[in-house]
Motif scaffolding. Structure first.
Motif, PDB file in Angstrom:
ATOM      1  N   ILE A 160      26.618  51.604  34.818  1.00 33.26           N
ATOM      2  CA  ILE A 160      27.072  50.280  35.224  1.00 33.26           C
ATOM      3  C   ILE A 160      26.527  49.932  36.608  1.00 33.26           C
ATOM      4  O   ILE A 160      26.566  50.755  37.527  1.00 33.26           O
ATOM      5  N   GLN A 161      26.012  48.706  36.740  1.00 33.69           N
ATOM      6  CA  GLN A 161      25.522  48.216  38.024  1.00 33.69           C
ATOM      7  C   GLN A 161      26.347  46.990  38.431  1.00 33.69           C
ATOM      8  O   GLN A 161      26.609  46.114  37.620  1.00 33.69           O
ATOM      9  N   GLY A 162      26.791  46.939  39.679  1.00 35.01           N
ATOM     10  CA  GLY A 162      27.554  45.796  40.162  1.00 35.01           C
ATOM     11  C   GLY A 162      29.037  46.065  40.199  1.00 35.01           C
ATOM     12  O   GLY A 162      29.516  47.133  39.823  1.00 35.01           O
ATOM     13  N   ASP A 163      29.795  45.061  40.673  1.00 33.03           N
ATOM     14  CA  ASP A 163      31.227  45.257  40.936  1.00 33.03           C
ATOM     15  C   ASP A 163      32.135  44.396  40.077  1.00 33.03           C
ATOM     16  O   ASP A 163      33.333  44.307  40.326  1.00 33.03           O
ATOM     17  N   SER A 164      31.608  43.773  39.026  1.00 28.94           N
ATOM     18  CA  SER A 164      32.454  42.856  38.258  1.00 28.94           C
ATOM     19  C   SER A 164      33.521  43.587  37.443  1.00 28.94           C
ATOM     20  O   SER A 164      34.475  42.957  36.978  1.00 28.94           O
ATOM     21  N   MET A 165      33.388  44.907  37.273  1.00 30.91           N
ATOM     22  CA  MET A 165      34.395  45.662  36.523  1.00 30.91           C
ATOM     23  C   MET A 165      35.183  46.603  37.437  1.00 30.91           C
ATOM     24  O   MET A 165      35.981  47.417  36.972  1.00 30.91           O
ATOM     25  N   ALA A 166      34.916  46.505  38.749  1.00 31.78           N
ATOM     26  CA  ALA A 166      35.638  47.339  39.718  1.00 31.78           C
ATOM     27  C   ALA A 166      37.095  46.903  39.813  1.00 31.78           C
ATOM     28  O   ALA A 166      37.422  45.735  39.562  1.00 31.78           O
ATOM     29  N   PRO A 167      37.997  47.810  40.160  1.00 34.39           N
ATOM     30  CA  PRO A 167      37.743  49.217  40.507  1.00 34.39           C
ATOM     31  C   PRO A 167      37.781  50.156  39.298  1.00 34.39           C
ATOM     32  O   PRO A 167      37.653  51.347  39.456  1.00 34.39           O
ATOM     33  N   TYR A 168      37.985  49.596  38.096  1.00 36.60           N
ATOM     34  CA  TYR A 168      38.161  50.432  36.904  1.00 36.60           C
ATOM     35  C   TYR A 168      36.840  51.077  36.466  1.00 36.60           C
ATOM     36  O   TYR A 168      36.828  52.205  35.975  1.00 36.60           O
ATOM     37  N   ILE A 169      35.735  50.326  36.610  1.00 35.11           N
ATOM     38  CA  ILE A 169      34.405  50.875  36.377  1.00 35.11           C
ATOM     39  C   ILE A 169      33.594  50.541  37.619  1.00 35.11           C
ATOM     40  O   ILE A 169      33.182  49.394  37.813  1.00 35.11           O
ATOM     41  N   ALA A 170      33.400  51.513  38.481  1.00 35.41           N
ATOM     42  CA  ALA A 170      32.775  51.267  39.776  1.00 35.41           C
ATOM     43  C   ALA A 170      31.269  51.080  39.649  1.00 35.41           C
ATOM     44  O   ALA A 170      30.649  51.512  38.667  1.00 35.41           O
ATOM     45  N   ASP A 171      30.700  50.433  40.637  1.00 34.64           N
ATOM     46  CA  ASP A 171      29.251  50.251  40.702  1.00 34.64           C
ATOM     47  C   ASP A 171      28.548  51.611  40.666  1.00 34.64           C
ATOM     48  O   ASP A 171      28.872  52.518  41.432  1.00 34.64           O
ATOM     49  N   GLY A 172      27.615  51.768  39.759  1.00 35.78           N
ATOM     50  CA  GLY A 172      26.859  53.013  39.638  1.00 35.78           C
ATOM     51  C   GLY A 172      27.509  54.076  38.772  1.00 35.78           C
ATOM     52  O   GLY A 172      26.910  55.128  38.538  1.00 35.78           O
ATOM     53  N   SER A 173      28.722  53.823  38.277  1.00 28.95           N
ATOM     54  CA  SER A 173      29.404  54.829  37.459  1.00 28.95           C
ATOM     55  C   SER A 173      28.932  54.747  36.009  1.00 28.95           C
ATOM     56  O   SER A 173      28.186  53.844  35.622  1.00 28.95           O
ATOM     57  N   VAL A 174      29.394  55.721  35.216  1.00 27.76           N
ATOM     58  CA  VAL A 174      28.990  55.809  33.818  1.00 27.76           C
ATOM     59  C   VAL A 174      30.164  55.411  32.931  1.00 27.76           C
ATOM     60  O   VAL A 174      31.293  55.856  33.139  1.00 27.76           O
ATOM     61  N   ALA A 175      29.894  54.550  31.961  1.00 25.69           N
ATOM     62  CA  ALA A 175      30.900  54.180  30.964  1.00 25.69           C
ATOM     63  C   ALA A 175      30.530  54.854  29.647  1.00 25.69           C
ATOM     64  O   ALA A 175      29.376  54.802  29.215  1.00 25.69           O
ATOM     65  N   TYR A 176      31.522  55.497  29.020  1.00 24.06           N
ATOM     66  CA  TYR A 176      31.308  56.199  27.751  1.00 24.06           C
ATOM     67  C   TYR A 176      31.758  55.313  26.603  1.00 24.06           C
ATOM     68  O   TYR A 176      32.846  54.724  26.639  1.00 24.06           O
ATOM     69  N   VAL A 177      30.926  55.244  25.571  1.00 27.57           N
ATOM     70  CA  VAL A 177      31.086  54.222  24.538  1.00 27.57           C
ATOM     71  C   VAL A 177      31.069  54.866  23.154  1.00 27.57           C
ATOM     72  O   VAL A 177      30.333  55.825  22.911  1.00 27.57           O
ATOM     73  N   ASN A 178      31.918  54.333  22.248  1.00 28.86           N
ATOM     74  CA  ASN A 178      31.782  54.653  20.832  1.00 28.86           C
ATOM     75  C   ASN A 178      31.615  53.351  20.051  1.00 28.86           C
ATOM     76  O   ASN A 178      31.594  52.267  20.638  1.00 28.86           O
ATOM     77  N   ARG A 179      31.505  53.464  18.742  1.00 27.53           N
ATOM     78  CA  ARG A 179      31.222  52.277  17.932  1.00 27.53           C
ATOM     79  C   ARG A 179      32.449  51.813  17.143  1.00 27.53           C
ATOM     80  O   ARG A 179      32.314  51.221  16.074  1.00 27.53           O
ATOM     81  N   ASP A 180      33.628  52.076  17.673  1.00 23.50           N
ATOM     82  CA  ASP A 180      34.850  51.568  17.034  1.00 23.50           C
ATOM     83  C   ASP A 180      34.896  50.045  17.134  1.00 23.50           C
ATOM     84  O   ASP A 180      34.408  49.462  18.117  1.00 23.50           O
ATOM     85  N   PRO A 181      35.490  49.380  16.147  1.00 22.50           N
ATOM     86  CA  PRO A 181      35.633  47.925  16.231  1.00 22.50           C
ATOM     87  C   PRO A 181      36.477  47.530  17.452  1.00 22.50           C
ATOM     88  O   PRO A 181      37.421  48.226  17.815  1.00 22.50           O
ATOM     89  N   LEU A 182      36.113  46.410  18.063  1.00 14.23           N
ATOM     90  CA  LEU A 182      36.842  45.942  19.243  1.00 14.23           C
ATOM     91  C   LEU A 182      38.064  45.130  18.846  1.00 14.23           C
ATOM     92  O   LEU A 182      38.043  44.361  17.875  1.00 14.23           O
TER      93      LEU A 182
END
Length: 249
Positions: A160-182
């Motif tokens: 992730i780049q940027g701060d639009s999801m901070a502080p839950y997903i910080a700039d430069g951090s890694v988000a782990y993803v699966n393919r479950d329906p949203l």
């Protein structure tokens, strides 16, 4: 029992006199008596004739004369060997195959189970604009093991780049993803008109899709897509994290 005692006992089992045994060995009866009482010991050539005359293998006469080693056979082993020698060529081959398989199973059991190699998932790494995730397609990725902090259900990861999801997903951090329906309120990774975004998802009853920034100070990075806008939207998967309330709710 000593060698001589076992020799005398075996001669008795065959109901053979010292003289008869001496004749078979080519020695005098007194020499046989000396062997049995331990006064003397047969020479090599006489020893070989002795085994044949008494119809016995060396292990039988010497079994109490030496400490055990892997070359000396016990009674059960001797019976197995005798049975093996009486088999046909096919029977011997079958026994050999079974023994090889059992030895391999033993060696595998003694070695213990091998630690399974960790599952690997791609971590997409291409930098993007602030508030965007790295592309979740193409070849621009590193493989990382699913261990430690990586959720077991993760199928891929994005940087992730940027701060639009901070502080839950910080700039430069890694988000782990699966393919479950949203579901409404889930955070997902999306492609909007070719741009890759990580946003909170909501679709209202009218079919309008809202992609919210968790950092409400960056509401300017929200995306709203109506059915008539003609914009392209694709969802790559759900970010594995706890649910958040939708803005204004």
């Amino acid at each position: 029992m000593s060698f001589g005692e076992r020799m005398r006992a075996r001669r008795g089992e065959l109901d053979m006199t010292r003289a008869e045994l001496a004749a078979l060995l080519g020695v005098s009866p007194s020499a046989v008596g000396n062997y049995e009482t331990g006064v003397s010991f047969p020479k090599e050539e006489i020893m070989l004739r002795l085994f044949d005359a008494l119809e016995v293998d060396p292990n039988t006469l010497f079994q109490d004369s030496f400490q055990y080693n892997r070359q000396l056979l016990g009674p059960k082993e001797r019976r197995l060997l005798e049975g093996y020698r009486g088999l046909s060529a096919l029977g011997r081959e079958t026994v050999g195959t079974m023994v090889d398989a059992l030895c391999a199973y033993r060696d595998e059991a003694q070695a213990g189970p091998e630690a399974p190699e960790p599952r690997m998932i791609p971590l997409y790494r291409t930098p993007a604009a602030a508030g965007y995730a790295s592309p979740a397609f193409g070849e621009d990725y590193d493989l990382i093991p699913v261990t430690g902090e990586v959720p077991p259900a993760a199928e891929f990861a994005v940087r992730i780049q940027g701060d639009s999801m901070a502080p839950y997903i910080a700039d430069g951090s890694v988000a782990y993803v699966n393919r479950d329906p949203l579901k409404a309120g889930d955070v997902g990774v999306f492609c909007v008109d070719g741009d890759i975004l990580c946003k909170q998802y909501y679709r209202d009853p009218a079919g309008i899709v809202y992609l919210f920034s968790l950092n409400r100070a960056r509401a300017d990075a929200d995306v709203v897509l109506t059915s008539s806008a003609g914009r392209a939207l694709a969802c790559f998967g759900r970010v594995i994290m706890r649910a958040f309330p939708l803005p204004g709710r």
